[in-house]
Design a protein around this motif. Sequence first.
Motif, mmCIF file in Angstrom:
data_model
loop_
_atom_site.group_PDB
_atom_site.id
_atom_site.type_symbol
_atom_site.label_atom_id
_atom_site.label_comp_id
_atom_site.label_asym_id
_atom_site.label_seq_id
_atom_site.Cartn_x
_atom_site.Cartn_y
_atom_site.Cartn_z
ATOM 1 N N MET A 70 -20.411 -17.533 50.870
ATOM 2 C CA MET A 70 -20.626 -18.946 51.125
ATOM 3 C C MET A 70 -19.282 -19.662 51.013
ATOM 4 O O MET A 70 -18.563 -19.512 50.040
ATOM 5 N N ARG A 71 -18.948 -20.459 51.987
ATOM 6 C CA ARG A 71 -17.688 -21.204 51.995
ATOM 7 C C ARG A 71 -17.910 -22.594 51.448
ATOM 8 O O ARG A 71 -18.842 -23.285 51.827
ATOM 9 N N LEU A 72 -17.045 -22.971 50.545
ATOM 10 C CA LEU A 72 -17.094 -24.336 50.008
ATOM 11 C C LEU A 72 -16.211 -25.215 50.876
ATOM 12 O O LEU A 72 -15.084 -24.846 51.194
ATOM 13 N N PRO A 73 -16.706 -26.363 51.260
ATOM 14 C CA PRO A 73 -15.883 -27.246 52.084
ATOM 15 C C PRO A 73 -14.716 -27.812 51.271
ATOM 16 O O PRO A 73 -14.875 -28.207 50.129
ATOM 17 N N VAL A 74 -13.548 -27.805 51.845
ATOM 18 C CA VAL A 74 -12.369 -28.397 51.217
ATOM 19 C C VAL A 74 -12.071 -29.685 51.957
ATOM 20 O O VAL A 74 -11.874 -29.667 53.172
ATOM 21 N N ARG A 75 -12.093 -30.758 51.232
ATOM 22 C CA ARG A 75 -11.855 -32.054 51.850
ATOM 23 C C ARG A 75 -10.381 -32.388 51.731
ATOM 24 O O ARG A 75 -9.864 -32.583 50.638
ATOM 25 N N MET A 76 -9.691 -32.392 52.841
ATOM 26 C CA MET A 76 -8.283 -32.754 52.852
ATOM 27 C C MET A 76 -8.183 -34.257 53.087
ATOM 28 O O MET A 76 -8.740 -34.777 54.026
ATOM 29 N N ASP A 77 -7.517 -34.920 52.211
ATOM 30 C CA ASP A 77 -7.283 -36.335 52.433
ATOM 31 C C ASP A 77 -5.796 -36.616 52.274
ATOM 32 O O ASP A 77 -5.015 -35.743 51.903
ATOM 33 N N ALA A 78 -5.385 -37.814 52.556
ATOM 34 C CA ALA A 78 -3.967 -38.169 52.567
ATOM 35 C C ALA A 78 -3.320 -37.990 51.191
ATOM 36 O O ALA A 78 -2.180 -37.536 51.091
ATOM 37 N N VAL A 79 -4.047 -38.299 50.131
ATOM 38 C CA VAL A 79 -3.482 -38.172 48.790
ATOM 39 C C VAL A 79 -3.243 -36.705 48.451
ATOM 40 O O VAL A 79 -2.185 -36.341 47.908
ATOM 41 N N LEU A 80 -4.186 -35.834 48.779
ATOM 42 C CA LEU A 80 -4.029 -34.405 48.511
ATOM 43 C C LEU A 80 -2.872 -33.832 49.319
ATOM 44 O O LEU A 80 -2.049 -33.078 48.792
ATOM 45 N N VAL A 81 -2.778 -34.195 50.586
ATOM 46 C CA VAL A 81 -1.677 -33.716 51.427
ATOM 47 C C VAL A 81 -0.344 -34.203 50.865
ATOM 48 O O VAL A 81 0.616 -33.429 50.746
ATOM 49 N N GLN A 82 -0.275 -35.465 50.469
ATOM 50 C CA GLN A 82 0.954 -36.013 49.891
ATOM 51 C C GLN A 82 1.321 -35.299 48.599
ATOM 52 O O GLN A 82 2.484 -34.995 48.359
ATOM 53 N N ALA A 83 0.339 -35.013 47.768
ATOM 54 C CA ALA A 83 0.599 -34.310 46.510
ATOM 55 C C ALA A 83 1.141 -32.911 46.769
ATOM 56 O O ALA A 83 2.073 -32.467 46.092
ATOM 57 N N LEU A 84 0.586 -32.217 47.741
ATOM 58 C CA LEU A 84 1.066 -30.871 48.083
ATOM 59 C C LEU A 84 2.505 -30.907 48.606
ATOM 60 O O LEU A 84 3.336 -30.075 48.229
ATOM 61 N N ILE A 85 2.803 -31.875 49.459
ATOM 62 C CA ILE A 85 4.158 -31.999 50.010
ATOM 63 C C ILE A 85 5.151 -32.331 48.895
ATOM 64 O O ILE A 85 6.199 -31.694 48.764
ATOM 65 N N ALA A 86 4.829 -33.319 48.070
ATOM 66 C CA ALA A 86 5.726 -33.722 46.984
ATOM 67 C C ALA A 86 5.948 -32.579 46.005
ATOM 68 O O ALA A 86 7.073 -32.321 45.567
ATOM 69 N N SER A 87 4.889 -31.869 45.690
ATOM 70 C CA SER A 87 5.003 -30.752 44.762
ATOM 71 C C SER A 87 5.885 -29.647 45.329
ATOM 72 O O SER A 87 6.752 -29.110 44.631
ATOM 73 N N ALA A 88 5.704 -29.295 46.582
ATOM 74 C CA ALA A 88 6.513 -28.233 47.204
ATOM 75 C C ALA A 88 7.988 -28.634 47.271
ATOM 76 O O ALA A 88 8.874 -27.820 46.967
ATOM 77 N N LEU A 89 8.257 -29.869 47.642
ATOM 78 C CA LEU A 89 9.647 -30.319 47.733
ATOM 79 C C LEU A 89 10.311 -30.377 46.360
ATOM 80 O O LEU A 89 11.458 -29.937 46.189
ATOM 81 N N SER A 90 9.619 -30.914 45.381
ATOM 82 C CA SER A 90 10.170 -30.994 44.039
ATOM 83 C C SER A 90 10.419 -29.599 43.481
ATOM 84 O O SER A 90 11.445 -29.336 42.852
ATOM 85 N N PHE A 91 9.492 -28.688 43.731
ATOM 86 C CA PHE A 91 9.639 -27.302 43.287
ATOM 87 C C PHE A 91 10.904 -26.694 43.898
ATOM 88 O O PHE A 91 11.708 -26.071 43.197
ATOM 89 N N ALA A 92 11.114 -26.915 45.194
ATOM 90 C CA ALA A 92 12.293 -26.372 45.881
ATOM 91 C C ALA A 92 13.577 -27.002 45.344
ATOM 92 O O ALA A 92 14.584 -26.305 45.153
ATOM 93 N N HIS A 93 13.562 -28.306 45.079
ATOM 94 C CA HIS A 93 14.756 -28.976 44.557
ATOM 95 C C HIS A 93 15.127 -28.439 43.172
ATOM 96 O O HIS A 93 16.309 -28.220 42.880
ATOM 97 N N LEU A 94 14.130 -28.231 42.314
ATOM 98 C CA LEU A 94 14.401 -27.679 40.988
ATOM 99 C C LEU A 94 14.990 -26.270 41.109
ATOM 100 O O LEU A 94 15.933 -25.920 40.398
ATOM 101 N N HIS A 95 14.425 -25.472 42.000
ATOM 102 C CA HIS A 95 14.950 -24.118 42.216
ATOM 103 C C HIS A 95 16.397 -24.171 42.705
ATOM 104 O O HIS A 95 17.268 -23.466 42.191
ATOM 105 N N ASP A 96 16.659 -25.014 43.691
ATOM 106 C CA ASP A 96 18.008 -25.098 44.261
ATOM 107 C C ASP A 96 19.031 -25.557 43.224
ATOM 108 O O ASP A 96 20.145 -25.027 43.167
ATOM 109 N N LEU A 97 18.661 -26.523 42.403
ATOM 110 C CA LEU A 97 19.574 -27.003 41.376
ATOM 111 C C LEU A 97 19.837 -25.914 40.331
ATOM 112 O O LEU A 97 20.977 -25.695 39.922
ATOM 113 N N ALA A 98 18.788 -25.219 39.906
ATOM 114 C CA ALA A 98 18.957 -24.138 38.927
ATOM 115 C C ALA A 98 19.850 -23.037 39.498
ATOM 116 O O ALA A 98 20.740 -22.533 38.809
#
Length: 192
Positions: A1-29
Amino acid sequence: MRLPVRMDAVLVQALIASALSFAHLHDLAAAAGQDGWKAWAYPISVDLLLVAAWRQLRSGGSKAAGWCWFLVALIASLGANVATAGLLDLDAVPAWLRILVAGWPAVAFLGGTLLAHGSTEAPATATELPSAAPVEPAPPSTTPVPPALVALARKVADDHRARTGTDIDTPTLRTRLGVPLPLAEAIAAQLT
């Protein structure tokens, strides 16, 4: 059974911000001399400290400690984002920034440890603590209390009495057990 995943603008923004911040921390380290797996561990430790601090804020624990460590981790994340935005030559990282990056694991460990264990009491003797009033009998509660939790509470209360010479009060019992106030009151009523 598949559970529906509701993508909304806040979730998409959180994923983008998290990925970018993660990459910036890695690059600085990495630019500060932390190579391989160590460079990847930095963003993980910053994110884990953010999560631990947020959990502390949401669980009703110490708000001051939660906000303090949340801001420390947020500043680390924001600092990496700004530093990698072209304001810093990543091929010539200044010594002070290398020191900050190298010191981060100890800071993250301290913050995580204090958040995880900061709500427990430090051992003290009866002469170090002011005399506290004994646990007052609470009115009958409708909150069910599992017998195992009452047994644990008795051990905590006995330990408190042995260390301080006074009976444990309900707020201290709540903190030591990490339970909501109504449950702590129901437990305190069963300890008398």
